[in-house]
Write a protein that holds these residues in place. Structure first.
Motif, PDB file in Angstrom:
ATOM      1  N   TYR A  35      -5.389   8.453  11.748  1.00 25.77           N
ATOM      2  CA  TYR A  35      -4.913   7.284  10.940  1.00 25.77           C
ATOM      3  C   TYR A  35      -5.134   6.256  11.840  1.00 25.77           C
ATOM      4  N   ARG A  36      -5.267   4.940  11.319  1.00 30.41           N
ATOM      5  CA  ARG A  36      -5.360   3.524  12.104  1.00 30.41           C
ATOM      6  C   ARG A  36      -4.184   2.928  11.522  1.00 30.41           C
ATOM      7  N   PRO A  43       0.375   3.444   8.465  1.00 33.41           N
ATOM      8  CA  PRO A  43      -0.888   4.086   8.840  1.00 33.41           C
ATOM      9  C   PRO A  43      -1.630   4.230   7.549  1.00 33.41           C
ATOM     10  N   VAL A  44      -3.049   4.085   7.994  1.00 34.30           N
ATOM     11  CA  VAL A  44      -3.986   4.402   6.870  1.00 34.30           C
ATOM     12  C   VAL A  44      -5.108   5.430   7.222  1.00 34.30           C
ATOM     13  N   LEU A  45      -5.280   6.397   6.475  1.00 35.86           N
ATOM     14  CA  LEU A  45      -6.421   7.621   6.649  1.00 35.86           C
ATOM     15  C   LEU A  45      -7.473   6.950   7.108  1.00 35.86           C
ATOM     16  N   LEU A  46      -8.113   7.483   8.300  1.00 34.11           N
ATOM     17  CA  LEU A  46      -9.634   7.378   8.257  1.00 34.11           C
ATOM     18  C   LEU A  46     -10.254   8.508   8.159  1.00 34.11           C
ATOM     19  N   VAL A  47      -9.881   9.662   8.635  1.00 34.25           N
ATOM     20  CA  VAL A  47     -10.866  10.872   8.247  1.00 34.25           C
ATOM     21  C   VAL A  47     -10.083  12.119   8.186  1.00 34.25           C
ATOM     22  N   THR A  48     -10.283  13.347   7.822  1.00 41.97           N
ATOM     23  CA  THR A  48      -9.625  14.630   8.075  1.00 41.97           C
ATOM     24  C   THR A  48     -10.537  15.567   8.365  1.00 41.97           C
ATOM     25  N   VAL A  49     -10.522  16.370   9.574  1.00 36.85           N
ATOM     26  CA  VAL A  49     -11.567  17.230   9.950  1.00 36.85           C
ATOM     27  C   VAL A  49     -10.878  18.721   9.502  1.00 36.85           C
ATOM     28  N   VAL A  50     -11.473  19.677   9.225  1.00 38.79           N
ATOM     29  CA  VAL A  50     -10.996  20.881   8.977  1.00 38.79           C
ATOM     30  C   VAL A  50     -11.722  22.258   9.498  1.00 38.79           C
ATOM     31  N   THR A  51     -13.101  21.854  10.076  1.00 43.12           N
ATOM     32  CA  THR A  51     -13.807  23.171  10.447  1.00 43.12           C
ATOM     33  C   THR A  51     -13.942  22.992  11.909  1.00 43.12           C
TER      34      THR A  51
ATOM     35  N   ASN B  99      -5.492  12.872  -4.821  1.00 41.71           N
ATOM     36  CA  ASN B  99      -5.522  13.260  -3.528  1.00 41.71           C
ATOM     37  C   ASN B  99      -4.624  14.299  -3.124  1.00 41.71           C
ATOM     38  N   ALA B 100      -4.046  15.143  -3.990  1.00 40.87           N
ATOM     39  CA  ALA B 100      -3.021  16.295  -3.532  1.00 40.87           C
ATOM     40  C   ALA B 100      -3.665  17.212  -2.702  1.00 40.87           C
ATOM     41  N   ASN B 101      -5.184  17.488  -2.923  1.00 37.67           N
ATOM     42  CA  ASN B 101      -5.588  18.571  -2.229  1.00 37.67           C
ATOM     43  C   ASN B 101      -6.316  18.124  -0.751  1.00 37.67           C
ATOM     44  N   THR B 102      -6.519  16.718  -0.703  1.00 36.54           N
ATOM     45  CA  THR B 102      -7.036  16.307   0.571  1.00 36.54           C
ATOM     46  C   THR B 102      -6.018  16.091   1.733  1.00 36.54           C
ATOM     47  N   GLY B 103      -4.729  16.178   1.259  1.00 37.50           N
ATOM     48  CA  GLY B 103      -3.615  15.913   2.442  1.00 37.50           C
ATOM     49  C   GLY B 103      -3.650  14.492   2.842  1.00 37.50           C
ATOM     50  N   GLU B 104      -4.055  13.352   2.283  1.00 36.92           N
ATOM     51  CA  GLU B 104      -4.161  12.203   2.636  1.00 36.92           C
ATOM     52  C   GLU B 104      -2.693  11.635   2.169  1.00 36.92           C
ATOM     53  N   LEU B 105      -1.870  11.151   3.252  1.00 37.94           N
ATOM     54  CA  LEU B 105      -0.682  10.442   2.862  1.00 37.94           C
ATOM     55  C   LEU B 105      -1.054   9.001   2.844  1.00 37.94           C
ATOM     56  N   PHE B 106      -0.181   8.375   1.743  1.00 36.56           N
ATOM     57  CA  PHE B 106      -0.414   6.970   1.533  1.00 36.56           C
ATOM     58  C   PHE B 106       1.136   6.460   2.116  1.00 36.56           C
ATOM     59  N   PHE B 107       0.936   5.448   2.999  1.00 34.81           N
ATOM     60  CA  PHE B 107       2.080   4.920   3.636  1.00 34.81           C
ATOM     61  C   PHE B 107       2.534   3.604   3.058  1.00 34.81           C
ATOM     62  N   GLY B 108       3.856   3.250   2.934  1.00 33.97           N
ATOM     63  CA  GLY B 108       4.396   1.956   2.679  1.00 33.97           C
ATOM     64  C   GLY B 108       4.429   1.121   3.898  1.00 33.97           C
ATOM     65  N   GLU B 109       4.456  -0.243   3.907  1.00 33.02           N
ATOM     66  CA  GLU B 109       4.508  -1.051   4.980  1.00 33.02           C
ATOM     67  C   GLU B 109       5.626  -0.761   5.986  1.00 33.02           C
ATOM     68  N   GLY B 110       6.779  -0.156   5.263  1.00 33.04           N
ATOM     69  CA  GLY B 110       7.865   0.272   6.274  1.00 33.04           C
ATOM     70  C   GLY B 110       9.160  -0.792   6.228  1.00 33.04           C
ATOM     71  N   SER B 111      10.095  -0.195   6.785  1.00 28.68           N
ATOM     72  CA  SER B 111      11.142  -1.136   6.757  1.00 28.68           C
ATOM     73  C   SER B 111      11.975  -1.009   8.103  1.00 28.68           C
ATOM     74  N   ARG B 112      11.728  -2.394   8.944  1.00 28.82           N
ATOM     75  CA  ARG B 112      12.045  -2.304  10.222  1.00 28.82           C
ATOM     76  C   ARG B 112      13.579  -2.686  10.356  1.00 28.82           C
ATOM     77  N   LEU B 113      14.214  -1.585  11.307  1.00 32.25           N
ATOM     78  CA  LEU B 113      15.488  -1.868  11.344  1.00 32.25           C
ATOM     79  C   LEU B 113      15.867  -2.230  12.695  1.00 32.25           C
ATOM     80  N   THR B 114      16.742  -3.201  12.997  1.00 32.91           N
ATOM     81  CA  THR B 114      17.149  -3.448  14.217  1.00 32.91           C
ATOM     82  C   THR B 114      18.655  -3.357  14.313  1.00 32.91           C
ATOM     83  N   VAL B 115      19.331  -2.299  15.315  1.00 33.39           N
ATOM     84  CA  VAL B 115      20.645  -2.158  15.347  1.00 33.39           C
ATOM     85  C   VAL B 115      21.244  -2.965  16.485  1.00 33.39           C
ATOM     86  N   LEU B 116      22.207  -3.731  16.428  1.00 35.17           N
ATOM     87  CA  LEU B 116      22.530  -4.578  17.459  1.00 35.17           C
ATOM     88  C   LEU B 116      24.025  -4.059  18.284  1.00 35.17           C
TER      89      LEU B 116
END
Lengths: 111, 116
Positions: A35-36, A43-51, B99-116
């Motif tokens: 990921y980058r 993070p954004v996926l760039l590639v998956t390698v399996v073999t 994309n379920a079989n590819t294993g690709e995760l789709f991320f959000g931009e995140g929530s940045r927490l600062t604890v003082l």
């Protein structure tokens, strides 16, 4: 103990240079992802390698999965400033198991 | 298609206060994850949901962290009481659909927490 060790941790190069970053483990993975992540983004996926031994190319990026499926490398040819970011490898020990991330390589490409 | 939505983007609180983060995954994605990313480190899984059920919460500090996904769509992550070491970006990710079989995760931009 980190399951996936990435090196180098930081890398600063000039535009046009080539570079390689590494992701190593003593464990075998069924698949490994790269990921980058850019500042303020997820993070954004760039590639998956399996073999084992697999080589994948994505424009100027070349990804390789080790024969034993314990390590991987990412090679960037003629780096551009847009390549700047945090490069993360993530491995899955068995299909559908928890994805474990390495600590990342922070790449800075200077103009 | 719309991506993973998270809010708030930024939150600053004092230690011992509470905070809640919200995530709306990509429509149709059955699996949802919450990750904690401390500055300079890779994301660490806190909890994984499959629809409205918890699949893996083994790394969730349950004395102070809780998460729910009551209707199997959006999810909330709560920290109470917060500690200084909870300062991090909290990333939500989802997987599913084509994309379920590819294993690709789709991320959000995140929530940045600062604890003082």
């Amino acid at each position: 103990t980190q399951l996936l060790e990435q090196s180098p941790q930081f890398l600063s190069i000039q535009e046009g240079e080539n570079l390689t970053v590494y992701c190593n483990s003593s464990s075998v993975f069924s698949s490994l992802q790269w990921y980058r992540q850019e500042p303020g983004e997820g993070p954004v996926l760039l590639v998956t390698v399996v073999t084992g031994g697999e080589v994948k190319k994505l424009k100027r990026l070349t990804f390789q999965f080790g024969d034993a499926r314990k390590d991987s490398s990412l090679h960037i040819t003629a780096a551009q400033t847009g390549d700047t970011g945090l490069y993360l490898c993530a491995g899955e020990k068995t299909s559908g198991s928890r994805l474990t991330f390495g600590e990342g390589t922070q790449l800075t490409v200077n103009p | 298609e719309a991506g993973v939505a998270q809010s708030p983007r930024y939150k600053i609180i004092e230690k011992r206060q509470s905070v809640a983060f919200w995530c709306n995954p990509i429509s149709g994605h059955a699996t949802l994850y919450w990750y904690q990313q401390i500055l300079g480190q890779g994301p660490k899984l806190l909890i994984q949901f499959q629809n409205n059920g918890v699949v893996d919460d083994s790394q969730l500090p349950k004395d102070r962290f809780s998460a729910e996904r009551l209707k199997g769509v959006d999810s909330t992550l709560k920290i109470q009481p917060a500690k200084l070491e909870d300062s991090a970006v909290y990333l939500c990710a989802s997987i599913g659909g084509v994309n379920a079989n590819t294993g690709e995760l789709f991320f959000g931009e995140g929530s940045r927490l600062t604890v003082l």
